[in-house]
Design a protein around this motif. Structure first.
Motif, PDB file in Angstrom:
ATOM      1  N   TYR A  59       2.163   5.114   5.254  1.00 57.10           N
ATOM      2  CA  TYR A  59       2.068   5.613   6.441  1.00 57.10           C
ATOM      3  C   TYR A  59       1.644   7.085   6.365  1.00 57.10           C
ATOM      4  O   TYR A  59       1.531   7.750   7.315  1.00 57.10           O
ATOM      5  N   ARG A  60       1.626   7.598   5.158  1.00 56.92           N
ATOM      6  CA  ARG A  60       1.291   9.015   4.682  1.00 56.92           C
ATOM      7  C   ARG A  60      -0.260   9.300   5.103  1.00 56.92           C
ATOM      8  O   ARG A  60      -0.806   8.283   4.551  1.00 56.92           O
ATOM      9  N   PRO A  61      -0.641  10.336   5.607  1.00 55.63           N
ATOM     10  CA  PRO A  61      -1.969  10.535   5.869  1.00 55.63           C
ATOM     11  C   PRO A  61      -2.445  10.999   4.547  1.00 55.63           C
ATOM     12  O   PRO A  61      -2.149  11.737   3.718  1.00 55.63           O
ATOM     13  N   THR A  62      -3.927  10.564   4.443  1.00 56.77           N
ATOM     14  CA  THR A  62      -4.642  11.051   2.995  1.00 56.77           C
ATOM     15  C   THR A  62      -5.278  12.397   3.586  1.00 56.77           C
ATOM     16  O   THR A  62      -5.139  12.866   4.919  1.00 56.77           O
ATOM     17  N   CYS A 188      -2.458  19.748   5.827  1.00 49.74           N
ATOM     18  CA  CYS A 188      -3.498  19.627   4.949  1.00 49.74           C
ATOM     19  C   CYS A 188      -3.308  19.937   3.602  1.00 49.74           C
ATOM     20  O   CYS A 188      -3.803  19.178   2.686  1.00 49.74           O
ATOM     21  N   ALA A 189      -2.313  21.081   3.109  1.00 54.40           N
ATOM     22  CA  ALA A 189      -2.215  21.314   1.768  1.00 54.40           C
ATOM     23  C   ALA A 189      -1.279  20.221   1.102  1.00 54.40           C
ATOM     24  O   ALA A 189      -1.696  19.733   0.010  1.00 54.40           O
ATOM     25  N   VAL A 190      -0.384  19.355   1.773  1.00 53.93           N
ATOM     26  CA  VAL A 190       0.266  18.200   1.401  1.00 53.93           C
ATOM     27  C   VAL A 190      -0.410  17.098   1.048  1.00 53.93           C
ATOM     28  O   VAL A 190      -0.433  16.576   0.282  1.00 53.93           O
ATOM     29  N   ALA A 191      -1.593  16.948   1.921  1.00 54.14           N
ATOM     30  CA  ALA A 191      -2.152  15.674   1.908  1.00 54.14           C
ATOM     31  C   ALA A 191      -3.404  15.735   0.893  1.00 54.14           C
ATOM     32  O   ALA A 191      -3.585  15.054   0.241  1.00 54.14           O
ATOM     33  N   ARG A 192      -3.504  17.215   0.530  1.00 54.83           N
ATOM     34  CA  ARG A 192      -4.488  17.614  -0.674  1.00 54.83           C
ATOM     35  C   ARG A 192      -3.601  17.449  -1.963  1.00 54.83           C
ATOM     36  O   ARG A 192      -4.319  17.624  -3.052  1.00 54.83           O
ATOM     37  N   GLY A 193      -2.371  17.571  -1.987  1.00 53.57           N
ATOM     38  CA  GLY A 193      -1.579  17.555  -3.009  1.00 53.57           C
ATOM     39  C   GLY A 193      -1.345  18.807  -3.468  1.00 53.57           C
ATOM     40  O   GLY A 193      -0.873  19.020  -4.659  1.00 53.57           O
TER      41      GLY A 193
END
Length: 200
Positions: A59-62, A188-193
């Protein structure tokens, strides 16, 4: 479009440790940020627990998901995590009644029996539409009056005009602020790793 995690909204709203009277009265950015940070961390914990239960479903966004949220409010609301993040942002701005009303209308449109329609219509009216309702939304007299008149025999279209107006209000006001917010930038930063945590 309505793929909510069971009880997610009530769990997010139950974060009383983030909603003290001092927080509610405060307008400073730092306090608002702390509130949404706390809620978002709670949401991430729920998602991790749900991921454990469902094994193969994440359920985490990409990064692609989060980027699409900036394309339109429709895309944001169509993603369960995006909608939850937007709800958290609206709570930090003290205007969560708009998305709550919009969601209630979406649920209302799925009902089929007249008994269910009547019960839900009255519930929505009492909570969001009538003058001095607990979560009163901003509607013009004609829209409010049309809803009031339809309560004796509601149909699935009874709230369509009001829902459209609330959607437009979110799209033109809250949504652009969300896309420019620190919350969205951190997502955005978390989704980009580029980060593992939402920082306070």
């Amino acid at each position: 479009m309505r793929e909510n995690l069971p009880g997610l909204s009530s769990q997010i709203m139950a974060l009383t440790d983030c909603m003290t009277p001092t927080d509610l009265a405060a307008e400073e950015k730092g306090i608002k940020k702390k509130k949404w940070t706390c809620r978002l961390k709670f949401l991430l914990k729920i998602n991790s627990f749900t991921l454990h239960l469902t094994r193969n479903k994440s359920y985490r966004p990409t990064a692609d998901d989060v980027n699409q949220w900036a394309q339109s409010l429709d895309k944001l609301l169509a993603h369960k995590y995006g909608k939850a993040a937007f709800m958290i942002f609206l709570q930090s701005e003290f205007c969560e009644e708009n998305i709550e009303f919009w969601t209630a209308c979406e649920d209302f449109r799925t009902l089929s029996s007249q008994k269910e329609l009547t019960s839900k219509a009255n519930s929505i009216y009492e909570e969001f539409v009538k003058n001095e309702a607990p979560k009163e939304i901003n509607l013009d007299f004609h829209t409010r009056d049309a809803i009031t008149s339809s309560l004796h025999n509601p149909t699935v279209t009874s709230f369509v005009e009001a829902q459209r107006k609330v959607y437009s209000l979110m799209e033109n006001n809250s949504y652009p602020r969300f896309i420019r917010s620190d919350l969205y930038k951190q997502l955005c930063a978390v989704a980009r790793g580029e980060g593992k945590h939402i920082t306070p």
